[in-house]
Design an enzyme around this catalytic site. Structure first.
Site, PDB file in Angstrom:
ATOM      1  N   ARG A  10      -1.832  -0.328  14.749  1.00  0.00           N
ATOM      2  CA  ARG A  10      -0.715  -0.991  15.445  1.00  0.00           C
ATOM      3  C   ARG A  10      -1.189  -1.440  16.819  1.00  0.00           C
ATOM      4  O   ARG A  10      -2.048  -0.786  17.415  1.00  0.00           O
ATOM      5  CB  ARG A  10       0.471  -0.020  15.622  1.00  0.00           C
ATOM      6  CG  ARG A  10       1.067   0.492  14.323  1.00  0.00           C
ATOM      7  CD  ARG A  10       1.923  -0.565  13.625  1.00  0.00           C
ATOM      8  NE  ARG A  10       2.442  -0.069  12.352  1.00  0.00           N
ATOM      9  CZ  ARG A  10       1.857  -0.244  11.172  1.00  0.00           C
ATOM     10  NH1 ARG A  10       0.733  -0.939  11.085  1.00  0.00           N
ATOM     11  NH2 ARG A  10       2.387   0.218  10.070  1.00  0.00           N
TER      12      ARG A  10
ATOM     13  N   ARG B 293       0.842  -1.204   0.000  1.00  0.00           N
ATOM     14  CA  ARG B 293       0.000   0.000   0.000  1.00  0.00           C
ATOM     15  C   ARG B 293       0.870   1.244   0.000  1.00  0.00           C
ATOM     16  O   ARG B 293       1.963   1.255   0.550  1.00  0.00           O
ATOM     17  CB  ARG B 293      -0.863   0.029   1.276  1.00  0.00           C
ATOM     18  CG  ARG B 293      -1.926  -1.027   1.306  1.00  0.00           C
ATOM     19  CD  ARG B 293      -3.085  -0.615   2.169  1.00  0.00           C
ATOM     20  NE  ARG B 293      -2.736  -0.343   3.562  1.00  0.00           N
ATOM     21  CZ  ARG B 293      -3.444   0.461   4.339  1.00  0.00           C
ATOM     22  NH1 ARG B 293      -4.502   1.092   3.862  1.00  0.00           N
ATOM     23  NH2 ARG B 293      -3.095   0.648   5.594  1.00  0.00           N
TER      24      ARG B 293
ATOM     25  N   LYS C 183       3.357 -10.972  10.091  1.00  0.00           N
ATOM     26  CA  LYS C 183       2.668 -10.855   8.794  1.00  0.00           C
ATOM     27  C   LYS C 183       3.013 -12.032   7.873  1.00  0.00           C
ATOM     28  O   LYS C 183       4.175 -12.279   7.568  1.00  0.00           O
ATOM     29  CB  LYS C 183       3.060  -9.529   8.143  1.00  0.00           C
ATOM     30  CG  LYS C 183       2.293  -9.219   6.871  1.00  0.00           C
ATOM     31  CD  LYS C 183       2.296  -7.726   6.621  1.00  0.00           C
ATOM     32  CE  LYS C 183       1.903  -7.352   5.227  1.00  0.00           C
ATOM     33  NZ  LYS C 183       1.757  -5.913   5.053  1.00  0.00           N
TER      34      LYS C 183
HETATM   35  P1  ATP Z   1      -0.548  -0.697   7.300  1.00  0.00           P
HETATM   36  O1  ATP Z   1      -1.074  -1.060   8.630  1.00  0.00           O
HETATM   37  O2  ATP Z   1      -0.501   0.742   7.024  1.00  0.00           O
HETATM   38  O3  ATP Z   1      -1.186  -1.500   6.195  1.00  0.00           O
HETATM   39  P2  ATP Z   1       1.816  -2.290   6.878  1.00  0.00           P
HETATM   40  O4  ATP Z   1       3.156  -2.220   7.505  1.00  0.00           O
HETATM   41  O5  ATP Z   1       1.089  -3.579   6.965  1.00  0.00           O
HETATM   42  O6  ATP Z   1       0.990  -1.090   7.412  1.00  0.00           O
HETATM   43  P3  ATP Z   1       1.447  -2.403   4.096  1.00  0.00           P
HETATM   44  O7  ATP Z   1       1.557  -1.322   3.085  1.00  0.00           O
HETATM   45  O8  ATP Z   1       0.136  -3.052   4.317  1.00  0.00           O
HETATM   46  O9  ATP Z   1       2.027  -1.854   5.434  1.00  0.00           O
HETATM   47  O10 ATP Z   1       2.484  -3.519   3.732  1.00  0.00           O
HETATM   48  C1  ATP Z   1       3.739  -3.211   3.198  1.00  0.00           C
HETATM   49  C2  ATP Z   1       4.752  -3.430   4.282  1.00  0.00           C
HETATM   50  O11 ATP Z   1       4.911  -4.847   4.407  1.00  0.00           O
HETATM   51  C3  ATP Z   1       6.112  -2.913   3.944  1.00  0.00           C
HETATM   52  O12 ATP Z   1       6.308  -1.636   4.470  1.00  0.00           O
HETATM   53  C4  ATP Z   1       7.044  -3.901   4.626  1.00  0.00           C
HETATM   54  O13 ATP Z   1       7.365  -3.453   5.908  1.00  0.00           O
HETATM   55  C5  ATP Z   1       6.214  -5.131   4.821  1.00  0.00           C
HETATM   56  N1  ATP Z   1       6.680  -6.230   3.979  1.00  0.00           N
HETATM   57  C6  ATP Z   1       7.295  -6.175   2.787  1.00  0.00           C
HETATM   58  N2  ATP Z   1       7.530  -7.407   2.315  1.00  0.00           N
HETATM   59  C7  ATP Z   1       7.059  -8.263   3.263  1.00  0.00           C
HETATM   60  C8  ATP Z   1       7.005  -9.658   3.370  1.00  0.00           C
HETATM   61  N3  ATP Z   1       7.447 -10.455   2.397  1.00  0.00           N
HETATM   62  N4  ATP Z   1       6.451 -10.192   4.483  1.00  0.00           N
HETATM   63  C9  ATP Z   1       5.975  -9.407   5.462  1.00  0.00           C
HETATM   64  N5  ATP Z   1       5.977  -8.082   5.426  1.00  0.00           N
HETATM   65  C10 ATP Z   1       6.512  -7.508   4.336  1.00  0.00           C
HETATM   66  C1  BTN Z   2       0.617  -4.955   1.554  1.00  0.00           C
HETATM   67  O1  BTN Z   2       0.782  -5.690   2.539  1.00  0.00           O
HETATM   68  O2  BTN Z   2       0.673  -3.722   1.588  1.00  0.00           O
HETATM   69  C2  BTN Z   2       0.237  -5.562   0.254  1.00  0.00           C
HETATM   70  C3  BTN Z   2       1.310  -6.384  -0.363  1.00  0.00           C
HETATM   71  C4  BTN Z   2       0.843  -6.988  -1.674  1.00  0.00           C
HETATM   72  C5  BTN Z   2       1.933  -7.727  -2.365  1.00  0.00           C
HETATM   73  C6  BTN Z   2       1.429  -8.417  -3.613  1.00  0.00           C
HETATM   74  S1  BTN Z   2       2.642  -9.489  -4.309  1.00  0.00           S
HETATM   75  C7  BTN Z   2       1.644  -9.692  -5.724  1.00  0.00           C
HETATM   76  C8  BTN Z   2       1.098  -8.320  -6.062  1.00  0.00           C
HETATM   77  N1  BTN Z   2       2.080  -7.568  -6.815  1.00  0.00           N
HETATM   78  C9  BTN Z   2       2.514  -6.524  -6.144  1.00  0.00           C
HETATM   79  O3  BTN Z   2       3.375  -5.711  -6.571  1.00  0.00           O
HETATM   80  N2  BTN Z   2       1.918  -6.430  -4.960  1.00  0.00           N
HETATM   81  C10 BTN Z   2       1.006  -7.502  -4.757  1.00  0.00           C
END
Ligand code: ATP
Ligand code: BTN
Length: 263
Positions: free
Chosen positions: A261, A60, A129
């Protein structure tokens, strides 16, 4: 050659095979970016792009999604909904229900949902996550198309991340092969997306609530970078809005610009 063989996947999908049109790539920038481009060129609903490696996986708000080919499943699905994008506010939650149910159908335990777009793994009261969901919408005269991107960790990433991450191997006795896994997720998605189209998030609210990670727990909210006061997380209402009880009132958050959070 890509590790997913679309013919083998079709056989795993059984009677649903006709609903999906799967393209498996060795590599791309992002399966969601690639599918958005194809949607613009008229790709049909049910198109799936799965890639072993993403050069620029997205989360996101421009965040990165990091994945190693052996250790993750990254794919995007194009789906068409009737009506305007307004109806789709709870879509990322509905997709979370599908991911959790797909994993449960394979014997996984402990998948929990965090508003609005994360699948967490709960182990002894700790949450990490497991999967992320990215929904991107494009509307036209016929309705709204959604590109639904899903990144699932098969094993926890070895790179350092700001929040704890987990792998499916921690939730299941034996990791299923990729074809079985993707078929289970697409099967759950077909069911959930049809129910969402017919009844909106209300049709899935109880299944989301049953898997809600932080029900009744203290949380902090960050809205547009500004920390809101703490509250107790009450889950999602029938529109998919987050409900948080503060000392003065119950606050409702619809916008995706809110991050949640644990307090
Ligand atoms: P929010 O609560 O705002 O959604 P979030 O930390 O879950 O916060 P997202 O945008 O949903 O943010 O998810 C992207 C985030 O996930 C990245 O900032 C990174 O910290 C984390 N991330 C990236 N790759 C992975 C992965 N493979 N597994 C777990 N977390 C990851
Ligand atoms: C998040 O946690 O913010 C969302 C992560 C979504 C990742 C998937 S991987 C397949 C698809 N291609 C991308 O570039 N993002 C989504």
């Amino acid at each position: 050659m890509a590790s997913i063989d679309p013919v083998l996947l079709k056989s795993r999908l059984g009677e649903l095979a006709g609903r999906f049109d799967v393209d498996a790539l060795d590599e791309c920038d992002s399966t969601s970016s690639e599918l958005l481009r194809r949607a613009e060129r008229g790709a049909p609903a049910g198109t799936v792009i799965v890639a072993d490696r993403q050069r620029a996986g997205r989360g996101r708000r421009g965040r990165q999604w990091l994945s190693a080919p052996e250790d993750s499943l990254t794919f995007s699905l194009l789906w068409r909904f009737s009506g305007s994008a307004m109806r789709l506010s709870g879509l990322s939650l509905a997709v979370g229900v599908a991911v959790a149910k797909g994993l449960e159908s394979l014997g996984a335990h402990g998948a929990r949902l965090k508003w609005p777009n994360d699948v967490l793994l709960e182990q002894e009261g700790e949450f990490a996550k497991l999967a992320g969901i990215l929904i991107e919408l494009a509307s036209d005269r016929r309705g709204t198309q959604a590109v639904i991107g899903i990144g699932l960790n098969l094993r926890a990433p070895t790179v350092e991340l700001p929040q704890p991450a987990a792998g499916l191997d921690e939730a299941i006795r034996v990791l299923p092969d990729r074809h079985t896994l993707l078929a289970a997720l697409l099967t759950a998605l077909a069911d959930v997306l049809q129910r969402f189209e017919e009844g909106g998030f209300a049709a899935l609210q109880s299944e989301w609530q049953a898997r809600h990670a932080w029900q009744g727990l203290p949380v902090r909210l960050i809205e547009d970078g500004v920390e809101e006061g703490p509250g107790i997380c009450l889950g999602a209402d029938s529109d998919g809005a987050l409900l948080v009880e503060t000392p003065v009132c119950i606050k409702r958050f619809l916008s995706g610009d809110v991050s949640l959070r644990r307090a």
